[in-house]
Design an enzyme around this catalytic site. Structure first.
Site, short mmCIF file in Angstrom:
data_model
loop_
_atom_site.label_atom_id
_atom_site.label_comp_id
_atom_site.label_asym_id
_atom_site.label_seq_id
_atom_site.Cartn_x
_atom_site.Cartn_y
_atom_site.Cartn_z
N VAL A 30 0.81 -1.23 0.00
CA VAL A 30 0.00 0.00 0.00
C VAL A 30 0.84 1.28 0.00
O VAL A 30 0.30 2.37 -0.09
CB VAL A 30 -1.02 0.04 1.17
CG1 VAL A 30 -2.09 -1.02 0.99
CG2 VAL A 30 -0.34 -0.05 2.52
N TYR A 77 4.72 5.99 15.64
CA TYR A 77 3.42 5.34 15.41
C TYR A 77 2.28 6.30 15.75
O TYR A 77 1.34 6.47 14.98
CB TYR A 77 3.34 4.07 16.27
CG TYR A 77 2.03 3.31 16.12
CD1 TYR A 77 1.83 2.46 15.04
CD2 TYR A 77 1.01 3.45 17.05
CE1 TYR A 77 0.63 1.76 14.89
CE2 TYR A 77 -0.19 2.76 16.91
CZ TYR A 77 -0.37 1.92 15.83
OH TYR A 77 -1.56 1.22 15.69
N SER A 92 -5.85 4.81 15.62
CA SER A 92 -5.59 4.19 16.92
C SER A 92 -5.98 5.16 18.02
O SER A 92 -5.81 6.37 17.88
CB SER A 92 -4.11 3.85 17.07
OG SER A 92 -3.85 3.43 18.40
N1 LIG Z 1 -3.69 -4.40 17.41
C1 LIG Z 1 -3.83 -3.27 18.08
O1 LIG Z 1 -3.73 -3.22 19.30
C2 LIG Z 1 -4.14 -1.98 17.34
C3 LIG Z 1 -4.57 -0.89 18.11
C4 LIG Z 1 -4.90 0.30 17.45
C5 LIG Z 1 -4.79 0.38 16.08
N2 LIG Z 1 -4.37 -0.70 15.36
C6 LIG Z 1 -4.31 -0.56 13.90
O2 LIG Z 1 -5.26 -1.43 13.33
C7 LIG Z 1 -4.84 -1.84 12.01
C8 LIG Z 1 -4.89 -3.36 11.91
O3 LIG Z 1 -4.00 -3.90 12.86
P1 LIG Z 1 -3.96 -5.45 13.31
O4 LIG Z 1 -3.95 -5.44 14.78
O5 LIG Z 1 -4.97 -6.23 12.56
O6 LIG Z 1 -2.47 -5.80 12.84
P2 LIG Z 1 -1.89 -7.00 11.95
O7 LIG Z 1 -0.41 -6.86 12.05
O8 LIG Z 1 -2.52 -8.27 12.37
O9 LIG Z 1 -2.38 -6.61 10.49
C9 LIG Z 1 -1.78 -5.59 9.73
C10 LIG Z 1 -1.78 -6.06 8.28
O10 LIG Z 1 -1.24 -5.01 7.47
C11 LIG Z 1 -0.46 -5.60 6.46
N3 LIG Z 1 0.54 -4.66 5.95
C12 LIG Z 1 1.60 -4.14 6.59
N4 LIG Z 1 2.31 -3.37 5.76
C13 LIG Z 1 1.70 -3.41 4.55
C14 LIG Z 1 1.96 -2.83 3.29
N5 LIG Z 1 3.02 -2.04 3.09
N6 LIG Z 1 1.11 -3.10 2.26
C15 LIG Z 1 0.03 -3.90 2.45
N7 LIG Z 1 -0.26 -4.49 3.62
C16 LIG Z 1 0.56 -4.25 4.66
C17 LIG Z 1 0.23 -6.78 7.16
O11 LIG Z 1 0.71 -7.74 6.22
C18 LIG Z 1 -0.89 -7.30 8.05
O12 LIG Z 1 -1.63 -8.33 7.42
C19 LIG Z 1 -3.43 -1.25 11.85
O13 LIG Z 1 -3.52 -0.06 11.10
C20 LIG Z 1 -3.01 -0.95 13.27
O14 LIG Z 1 -2.06 0.10 13.33
C21 LIG Z 1 -4.04 -1.88 15.96
#
Ligand SMILES: NC(=O)c1ccc[n+]([C@@H]2O[C@H](COP(=O)([O-])OP(=O)(O)OC[C@H]3O[C@@H](n4cnc5c(N)ncnc54)[C@H](O)[C@@H]3O)[C@@H](O)[C@H]2O)c1
Length: 252
Positions: free
Chosen positions: A61, A153, A140
């Site tokens: 992305v 972040y 987030s």
């Molecule tokens: N898990 C948490 O506690 C949390 C809290 C707040 C926000 N978030 C946000 O929620 C969203 C989803 O997080 P998650 O917990 O499912 O994490 P995750 O790591 O399970 O999923 C993130 C996905 O993004 C993909 N990704 C990373 N870089 C990429 C790129 N350059 N191109 C395409 N795909 C790419 C990864 O392959 C992965 O499948 C993220 O934006 C994260 O920052 C997560």
């Protein structure tokens, strides 16, 4: 069937939240393009051959040409884009700011924010054409309630929220809604990655993160998927520019 017939692009579709979002969107009747750098989890979870409403596309992305090509593939297949749910993102292990390199800073900004600009830019012409559309950018709660050491972040997620609001006001005349969704600590593999290097991430998940949620448990990917369904559905047709917290009260 709250998303019947809606063509949706879900990024980060192979991740903890993304997989649930794809599952819920298919269940609600949407056509789903599941985008991720790592497509293996989504291919494993869903059989594309059995489901004419699902296409899995490997995309970085942060690449403008790859994003444009993926959106074009979706439009060629289904003729439109109704919704974008941008969940792709990367974490940052807690690091004192003076130890963060410029390359690390730029990588986090590229994956978490520049991607949102590129994806939005690619889908907006189609949404404008049909005079309707909706975007959900997953930011987030840390953008409102910081934790020490997650400097890059948090800056990236704050910028993402601001971008969502900027787009909401710019695109409202075209009946395109844009919202930010702020998860609290969510039980996916990413959560452990926020622990400082060398600490026990499972322990950190179970203690630090869980204890920071007033409602007393970690957020589940399902909690986020429910909110994404709502925000993309016609039930939310007057919801735009919202910063929608699904955080168990963590932001209070
Ligand atoms: N898990 C948490 O506690 C949390 C809290 C707040 C926000 N978030 C946000 O929620 C969203 C989803 O997080 P998650 O917990 O499912 O994490 P995750 O790591 O399970 O999923 C993130 C996905 O993004 C993909 N990704 C990373 N870089 C990429 C790129 N350059 N191109 C395409 N795909 C790419 C990864 O392959 C992965 O499948 C993220 O934006 C994260 O920052 C997560």
């Amino acid at each position: 069937m709250r998303l019947q017939g809606k063509t949706t692009i879900v990024t980060g579709a192979g991740g903890g939240m993304g997989l649930k979002i794809v599952e819920f969107f298919l269940r609600e009747g949407a056509q789903v393009a599941a985008l991720d750098l790592n497509t293996a989890p989504v291919k494993q979870a869903f059989n594309q051959a059995d489901n004419s409403r699902l296409v899995v596309i490997e995309v970085d992305v942060t690449s403008e040409s790859a994003v444009i090509q993926a959106v074009q593939e979706v439009v060629n297949r289904w003729g439109k884009v109704d919704a974008l749910v941008h969940a792709a993102g990367i974490a940052q292990p807690a690091t004192p700011v003076e130890e963060v390199t410029k390359a690390e800073w730029e990588r986090i900004m590229a994956v978490n924010v520049t991607s949102a600009f590129l994806l939005s830019k690619a889908v907006i012409p189609y949404m404008k054409q049909q005079r309707q559309g909706v975007m959900v950018h997953i930011a987030s709660i840390a953008s409102q309630r910081p934790r020490p050491g997650l400097n890059a972040y948090i800056a990236s997620k704050g910028a993402l929220v601001a971008l969502a609001q900027a787009l909401a006001i710019e695109l409202a005349p075209f009946n395109i809604r844009v919202n930010a969704l702020n998860p609290g600590p969510t039980d996916t593999q990413m959560l452990g990655q926020f622990a400082a290097d060398g600490t026990d991430s499972e322990q950190t998940k179970a203690t630090v993160f869980k204890q920071s949620v007033p409602l007393g448990r970690l957020i589940k990917p399902e909690d986020i998927a429910h909110a994404a369904v709502y925000l993309c559905s016609d039930e939310a047709q007057m919801v735009t520019g919202a910063v929608f917290n699904v955080d168990g009260g963590r932001g209070l």
